[in-house]
Write a protein that holds these residues in place. Structure first.
Motif, mmCIF file in Angstrom:
data_model
loop_
_atom_site.group_PDB
_atom_site.id
_atom_site.type_symbol
_atom_site.label_atom_id
_atom_site.label_comp_id
_atom_site.label_asym_id
_atom_site.label_seq_id
_atom_site.Cartn_x
_atom_site.Cartn_y
_atom_site.Cartn_z
ATOM 1 N N LEU A 1 11.075 21.107 34.991
ATOM 2 C CA LEU A 1 9.980 21.233 34.032
ATOM 3 C C LEU A 1 9.537 22.686 33.914
ATOM 4 C CD1 LEU A 1 7.865 19.879 32.187
ATOM 5 C CD2 LEU A 1 6.437 19.594 34.221
ATOM 6 N N ARG A 2 9.403 23.356 35.048
ATOM 7 C CA ARG A 2 9.024 24.782 35.032
ATOM 8 C C ARG A 2 10.046 25.618 34.264
ATOM 9 N NH1 ARG A 2 7.902 24.450 40.804
ATOM 10 N NH2 ARG A 2 5.685 24.191 41.047
ATOM 11 N N GLN A 3 11.324 25.359 34.538
ATOM 12 C CA GLN A 3 12.384 26.123 33.879
ATOM 13 C C GLN A 3 12.386 25.897 32.374
ATOM 14 O OE1 GLN A 3 15.927 24.972 35.954
ATOM 15 N NE2 GLN A 3 15.583 26.439 37.621
ATOM 16 N N ARG A 4 12.259 24.631 31.973
ATOM 17 C CA ARG A 4 12.218 24.346 30.537
ATOM 18 C C ARG A 4 11.020 25.004 29.878
ATOM 19 N NH1 ARG A 4 12.825 18.076 29.935
ATOM 20 N NH2 ARG A 4 11.723 18.193 31.877
ATOM 21 N N PHE A 5 9.899 24.995 30.572
ATOM 22 C CA PHE A 5 8.697 25.636 30.044
ATOM 23 C C PHE A 5 8.921 27.144 29.905
ATOM 24 C CE2 PHE A 5 4.480 27.578 30.610
ATOM 25 C CZ PHE A 5 3.841 27.016 29.519
ATOM 26 N N ALA A 6 9.496 27.759 30.937
ATOM 27 C CA ALA A 6 9.762 29.201 30.895
ATOM 28 C C ALA A 6 10.748 29.534 29.774
ATOM 29 C CB ALA A 6 10.303 29.679 32.236
ATOM 30 N N GLU A 7 11.781 28.704 29.611
ATOM 31 C CA GLU A 7 12.758 28.935 28.537
ATOM 32 C C GLU A 7 12.105 28.816 27.170
ATOM 33 O OE1 GLU A 7 15.822 26.077 29.313
ATOM 34 O OE2 GLU A 7 16.542 27.171 31.092
ATOM 35 N N SER A 8 11.249 27.814 27.019
ATOM 36 C CA SER A 8 10.590 27.643 25.715
ATOM 37 C C SER A 8 9.677 28.829 25.427
ATOM 38 C CB SER A 8 9.819 26.333 25.642
ATOM 39 O OG SER A 8 8.653 26.382 26.430
ATOM 40 N N GLN A 9 9.035 29.350 26.474
ATOM 41 C CA GLN A 9 8.183 30.522 26.271
ATOM 42 C C GLN A 9 9.012 31.746 25.926
ATOM 43 O OE1 GLN A 9 4.840 30.494 25.972
ATOM 44 N NE2 GLN A 9 5.236 28.320 26.062
ATOM 45 N N SER A 10 10.179 31.891 26.566
ATOM 46 C CA SER A 10 11.074 33.011 26.261
ATOM 47 C C SER A 10 11.538 32.932 24.817
ATOM 48 C CB SER A 10 12.287 33.004 27.188
ATOM 49 O OG SER A 10 11.892 33.231 28.508
ATOM 50 N N GLU A 11 11.893 31.725 24.381
ATOM 51 C CA GLU A 11 12.307 31.540 22.993
ATOM 52 C C GLU A 11 11.170 31.897 22.043
ATOM 53 O OE1 GLU A 11 13.717 27.518 22.632
ATOM 54 O OE2 GLU A 11 15.368 27.871 24.033
ATOM 55 N N THR A 12 9.955 31.511 22.409
ATOM 56 C CA THR A 12 8.792 31.827 21.583
ATOM 57 C C THR A 12 8.602 33.338 21.486
ATOM 58 O OG1 THR A 12 7.731 29.752 22.187
ATOM 59 C CG2 THR A 12 6.300 31.482 21.333
ATOM 60 N N VAL A 13 8.769 34.035 22.609
ATOM 61 C CA VAL A 13 8.621 35.492 22.608
ATOM 62 C C VAL A 13 9.671 36.126 21.710
ATOM 63 C CG1 VAL A 13 8.859 37.552 24.061
ATOM 64 C CG2 VAL A 13 7.492 35.625 24.856
ATOM 65 N N VAL A 14 10.910 35.638 21.801
ATOM 66 C CA VAL A 14 11.993 36.173 20.963
ATOM 67 C C VAL A 14 11.679 35.917 19.491
ATOM 68 C CG1 VAL A 14 14.423 35.857 20.317
ATOM 69 C CG2 VAL A 14 13.783 36.038 22.731
ATOM 70 N N LEU A 15 11.236 34.701 19.168
ATOM 71 C CA LEU A 15 10.905 34.384 17.779
ATOM 72 C C LEU A 15 9.764 35.253 17.268
ATOM 73 C CD1 LEU A 15 11.169 30.482 17.805
ATOM 74 C CD2 LEU A 15 12.716 32.097 16.686
ATOM 75 N N ARG A 16 8.760 35.491 18.099
ATOM 76 C CA ARG A 16 7.635 36.351 17.694
ATOM 77 C C ARG A 16 8.115 37.779 17.460
ATOM 78 N NH1 ARG A 16 4.543 33.475 15.280
ATOM 79 N NH2 ARG A 16 3.880 31.679 16.417
ATOM 80 N N ALA A 17 9.010 38.253 18.310
ATOM 81 C CA ALA A 17 9.548 39.608 18.131
ATOM 82 C C ALA A 17 10.313 39.688 16.815
ATOM 83 C CB ALA A 17 10.445 39.986 19.305
ATOM 84 N N GLN A 18 11.101 38.642 16.525
ATOM 85 C CA GLN A 18 11.835 38.621 15.265
ATOM 86 C C GLN A 18 10.888 38.590 14.076
ATOM 87 O OE1 GLN A 18 14.316 35.179 15.848
ATOM 88 N NE2 GLN A 18 15.936 36.354 16.844
ATOM 89 N N GLN A 19 9.816 37.821 14.193
ATOM 90 C CA GLN A 19 8.830 37.781 13.111
ATOM 91 C C GLN A 19 8.182 39.145 12.922
ATOM 92 O OE1 GLN A 19 6.184 34.602 14.213
ATOM 93 N NE2 GLN A 19 7.360 33.073 13.090
#
Length: 172
Positions: A98-116
């Motif tokens: 659960l922690r890993q999935r949460f961290a991965e989803s946050q990393s994806e969110t950070v990448v998407l925000r950077a792209q935006q």
């Protein structure tokens, strides 16, 4: 241009709010000691494993938002060895996953925000380019208007010369 700057600021504020929410959620994902304490609390008969009934009861009392079928699915995914019960190591592994999935989803969110952010910067550059093109078009339109007036004046002058020639009856 001002609209883009406002959108960029709004995005930055939203990112800060998301980061705060992330920190709060991260704090809610419990530590290893808390996972063990939770396991011991759920283990009603104190046999060192969680039965499906103990798991369902604990989940229903704490969240109450999953159906029995959904809880069985979660239980089965945690029962890695297929023994029909969840031991502490499986329970910990589930929380770690659960922690890993949460961290991965946050990393994806950070990448998407950077792209935006990059896309907003590109849009801003395009807008500046459009603004420059608009300014160049206005200069060209002003020059064109000036040339039209100059051409009209030359045509008028030529017409005047033609009339003078016709009046003096000069033959070519």
């Amino acid at each position: 241009m001002k609209l883009l700057e406002e959108q960029l600021e709004s995005t930055k504020r939203q990112d800060a709010q998301r980061q705060d929410a992330y920190e709060q959620r991260r704090e809610r994902i419990v530590s290893s000691d808390e996972v063990e304490k939770l396991f011991r609390t759920i283990d009603a008969n104190d046999d060192g494993t969680l039965s499906l009934e103990e798991f369902k009861l604990a989940c229903l009392l704490s969240t109450g938002c999953m159906s029995g079928e959904e809880l069985e699915g979660v239980f089965d995914s945690l029962d890695v060895d297929g023994s029909g019960s969840i031991d502490l190591s499986e329970f910990r592994a589930g929380f770690e996953s659960l922690r890993q999935r949460f961290a991965e989803s946050q990393s994806e969110t950070v990448v998407l925000r950077a792209q935006q952010g990059e896309q907003l910067a590109q849009i801003q550059q395009l807008t500046v380019g459009i603004g420059e093109a608009d300014a160049a078009a206005q200069v060209a339109a002003t020059k064109l208007e000036h040339e039209k007036k100059r051409t009209a004046a030359l045509v008028k002058e030529n017409e005047g010369l033609a009339e003078q020639l016709a009046a003096t009856d000069v033959r070519l």
